[in-house]
Design a protein around this motif. Structure first.
Motif, mmCIF file in Angstrom:
data_model
loop_
_atom_site.group_PDB
_atom_site.id
_atom_site.type_symbol
_atom_site.label_atom_id
_atom_site.label_comp_id
_atom_site.label_asym_id
_atom_site.label_seq_id
_atom_site.Cartn_x
_atom_site.Cartn_y
_atom_site.Cartn_z
ATOM 1 N N MET A 34 0.815 -1.189 -0.226
ATOM 2 C CA MET A 34 0.037 0.079 -0.113
ATOM 3 C C MET A 34 0.826 1.684 0.249
ATOM 4 N N GLY A 35 0.854 2.328 -0.913
ATOM 5 C CA GLY A 35 0.795 3.576 -0.619
ATOM 6 C C GLY A 35 0.258 4.377 -0.572
ATOM 7 N N TRP A 36 0.862 6.047 -0.055
ATOM 8 C CA TRP A 36 0.632 6.974 -0.059
ATOM 9 C C TRP A 36 0.762 8.342 -0.475
ATOM 10 N N PHE A 37 0.356 8.487 -1.546
ATOM 11 C CA PHE A 37 0.728 9.672 -2.784
ATOM 12 C C PHE A 37 0.035 11.084 -2.734
ATOM 13 N N ARG A 38 0.642 12.095 -3.352
ATOM 14 C CA ARG A 38 0.210 13.104 -3.172
ATOM 15 C C ARG A 38 0.138 14.469 -4.412
ATOM 16 N N GLN A 39 -0.301 14.807 -4.170
ATOM 17 C CA GLN A 39 -0.575 15.666 -5.795
ATOM 18 C C GLN A 39 -0.962 17.182 -5.242
ATOM 19 N N ALA A 40 -0.022 17.912 -5.089
ATOM 20 C CA ALA A 40 -0.174 19.603 -5.483
ATOM 21 C C ALA A 40 -0.816 20.462 -6.810
ATOM 22 N N PRO A 41 -1.145 22.201 -6.536
ATOM 23 C CA PRO A 41 -1.508 22.175 -7.727
ATOM 24 C C PRO A 41 -0.276 22.442 -8.341
ATOM 25 N N GLY A 42 -0.466 21.553 -10.204
ATOM 26 C CA GLY A 42 0.949 22.031 -11.160
ATOM 27 C C GLY A 42 1.509 21.306 -10.745
ATOM 28 N N LYS A 43 2.045 20.247 -9.726
ATOM 29 C CA LYS A 43 3.054 19.709 -9.536
ATOM 30 C C LYS A 43 2.868 17.621 -10.181
ATOM 31 N N GLU A 44 3.472 16.944 -9.895
ATOM 32 C CA GLU A 44 3.731 15.748 -10.751
ATOM 33 C C GLU A 44 3.652 14.664 -9.750
ATOM 34 N N ARG A 45 2.859 13.753 -9.649
ATOM 35 C CA ARG A 45 2.250 13.090 -8.329
ATOM 36 C C ARG A 45 3.371 12.747 -7.791
ATOM 37 N N GLU A 46 3.512 12.116 -6.358
ATOM 38 C CA GLU A 46 4.815 11.902 -5.644
ATOM 39 C C GLU A 46 4.759 11.335 -4.575
ATOM 40 N N VAL A 92 -3.584 17.098 -2.798
ATOM 41 C CA VAL A 92 -4.910 16.290 -3.107
ATOM 42 C C VAL A 92 -3.908 14.202 -2.703
ATOM 43 N N TYR A 93 -3.573 13.879 -1.610
ATOM 44 C CA TYR A 93 -3.636 12.949 -1.040
ATOM 45 C C TYR A 93 -4.071 11.584 -1.998
ATOM 46 N N TYR A 94 -3.408 10.513 -2.719
ATOM 47 C CA TYR A 94 -4.362 9.410 -2.294
ATOM 48 C C TYR A 94 -3.451 8.009 -1.913
ATOM 49 N N CYS A 95 -4.536 7.283 -2.605
ATOM 50 C CA CYS A 95 -4.091 5.742 -1.370
ATOM 51 C C CYS A 95 -3.666 5.128 -2.175
#
Length: 125
Positions: A34-46, A92-95
């Protein structure tokens, strides 16, 4: 596999939030990385943090020591405890989940097969 993330919100700098990600339509949740990722406005998902099926954890630079990832296999849920939040954590945080066939670097988004819908975390200064 269906993932639903929740727990985001607005918090002041220095505050804490706990994100949860519940998995459904999965029999062997314990076998998934499992992972948590995030994407800020104008940036790539990390990648923010990952937890393998064997419990091994990984944290991205900048969050280690502030964030903690954990999982409850009986509840089919993964958590991300976020402390000492800073405005740069706003995103925005994604699992995400991937079948645990590989035990190397699992921080690459493209290796994940299933994604939640995202939950917004906003940290005000």
């Amino acid at each position: 596999v269906q993932l639903q993330a929740f727990g985001g919100g607005l918090v002041q700098a220095g505050g804490s939030l706990r994100l949860s990600c519940a998995a459904s339509y999965v029999r062997t949740f314990s076998n998934y990385h499992m992972g948590w990722f995030r994407q800020a406005p104008g940036k790539e998902r990390e990648c923010v943090a990952t937890i393998r099926s064997d419990g091994h954890t990984y944290y991205a630079n900048g969050v280690e020591g502030r964030f903690t990832i954990s999982r409850d296999n009986l509840k089919k849920t993964v958590f991300l405890q976020m402390n000492s939040l800073i405005p740069e954590d706003t995103a925005v945080y994604y699992c995400a989940a991937q079948w645990g066939r590989y035990y190397g670097d699992i921080s690459k988004a493209e290796d994940y097969e299933y994604w939640g819908q995202g939950t917004l975390v906003t940290v005000s200064s």
